[in-house]
Design a protein around this motif. Structure first.
Motif, PDB file in Angstrom:
ATOM      1  N   GLU A  88       0.830  -1.209   0.000  1.00 53.51           N
ATOM      2  CA  GLU A  88       0.000   0.000   0.000  1.00 53.51           C
ATOM      3  C   GLU A  88       0.864   1.258   0.000  1.00 53.51           C
ATOM      4  N   TYR A 116       2.567   1.548  -3.628  1.00 60.01           N
ATOM      5  CA  TYR A 116       1.605   1.824  -4.691  1.00 60.01           C
ATOM      6  C   TYR A 116       0.934   3.188  -4.520  1.00 60.01           C
ATOM      7  N   THR A 117       0.822   3.631  -3.277  1.00 57.71           N
ATOM      8  CA  THR A 117       0.274   4.962  -3.033  1.00 57.71           C
ATOM      9  C   THR A 117       1.257   6.021  -3.522  1.00 57.71           C
ATOM     10  N   GLN A 118       2.543   5.810  -3.267  1.00 62.05           N
ATOM     11  CA  GLN A 118       3.568   6.741  -3.759  1.00 62.05           C
ATOM     12  C   GLN A 118       3.555   6.833  -5.274  1.00 62.05           C
ATOM     13  N   GLY A 138       0.978   6.489  -7.076  1.00 58.52           N
ATOM     14  CA  GLY A 138      -0.300   7.019  -7.528  1.00 58.52           C
ATOM     15  C   GLY A 138      -1.247   5.959  -8.040  1.00 58.52           C
ATOM     16  N   ILE A 147      -2.708   3.474  -6.125  1.00 55.89           N
ATOM     17  CA  ILE A 147      -3.795   3.309  -5.161  1.00 55.89           C
ATOM     18  C   ILE A 147      -4.336   4.678  -4.779  1.00 55.89           C
ATOM     19  N   GLN A 148      -5.595   4.892  -5.091  1.00 58.22           N
ATOM     20  CA  GLN A 148      -6.243   6.167  -4.765  1.00 58.22           C
ATOM     21  C   GLN A 148      -7.480   5.970  -3.898  1.00 58.22           C
ATOM     22  N   ASN A 149      -7.831   4.707  -3.631  1.00 55.61           N
ATOM     23  CA  ASN A 149      -8.940   4.421  -2.714  1.00 55.61           C
ATOM     24  C   ASN A 149      -8.739   3.026  -2.132  1.00 55.61           C
ATOM     25  N   GLN A 150      -9.415   2.745  -1.026  1.00 54.03           N
ATOM     26  CA  GLN A 150      -9.231   1.491  -0.306  1.00 54.03           C
ATOM     27  C   GLN A 150      -9.737   0.271  -1.071  1.00 54.03           C
TER      28      GLN A 150
END
Length: 246
Positions: free
Chosen positions: A195, A198-200, A202, A204-207
């Motif tokens: 998480e 992948y957030t870094q 971009g 993952i933008q939602n749970q």
């Protein structure tokens, strides 16, 4: 094998259910009971309803959180209703017995039962490899906690007894994969790492994305060396991100 299987009760509301669960377990040869944040502790009613299985109650491990009860387990099976979003991971008691006994040859196994009224939360279900559902009468599917535990423990014992008739060679051949399965705690570290990376990026933008990734990896039954490869890939991506940003 039965010594490697634990029954986990989440936030049990009534102490009598703890006692009845202990009795159900002991009749089928299981002794490892974990209690996660029970609303009522072990009292006289629990001991009375254990009906001679008070040794199971007295050695029960009480832990504050779900993760604490399953951290060292390579297979976690949680009870659930027939939810559509869990179709790919639903199993029934007989299949559960076989999977648990096979995995228990070389690892710790948790069978998790939720709260009496609301069961397991979505977050808890996401941390389970499989979701156990009991195909009861749809017109009257009311099973209390101890009844459900008894039914599942019976299937565990039947699968265990069936193993006793297998030749040693067939048992040995099934050990290799189970012995190297990643534990729940190792998987949790991996999910957190995934998480974060992948957030870094971009991605993952939602749970919802992370929930689907969890289900994907849970179905693959990752081995420890496979998990190490994935963690190494994530670490390499992190290093590349830092180089680009610098």
């Amino acid at each position: 094998m039965l010594n490697n299987i634990r029954i986990v009760l989440i936030e049990t509301s009534h102490s009598g259910n703890i006692g009845s669960t202990a009795r159900a377990m002991k009749t089928m040869g299981l002794t490892n009971l974990y209690l996660v944040n029970p609303k009522q502790g072990i009292d006289e009613q629990a001991i009375a309803l254990a009906a001679g299985a008070d040794d199971v109650i007295k050695q029960a491990k009480i832990v504050p959180h779900f993760d604490d009860a399953v951290a060292d387990c390579s297979l976690v099976i949680g009870t659930s209703a027939r939810l559509r979003h869990l179709q790919n991971s639903l199993i029934e008691p007989r299949e559960c017995g076989g999977k648990a006994i096979n995995a228990a040859k070389c690892g710790q196994i948790a069978l998790v039962f939720g709260r009496e009224r609301i069961g397991l939360t979505n977050d808890e279900l996401l941390k389970c490899h499989y979701h156990l559902t009991i195909p009861a009468n749809p017109d009257y599917s009311s099973l209390n906690l101890a009844m459900a535990v008894q039914l599942v423990c019976y299937e565990l014992r039947m699968a265990y007894l069936a193993e006793q008739d297998l030749p040693v060679s067939s048992i040995d051949n099934s050990n290799a994969r189970t012995n190297s399965m990643a534990t729940a705690q190792e998987l949790e570290y991996f999910y957190q790492h995934t998480e974060q990376v992948y957030t870094q990026l971009g991605f993952i933008q939602n749970q919802g994305v992370m929930q689907k990734l969890r289900r994907l990896y849970q179905r693959t039954a990752l081995e420890k060396n496979e998990l190490n490869i994935l963690r190494g890939m994530l670490s390499t991506v992190e290093k590349r991100i830092k180089l680009v940003r610098n």
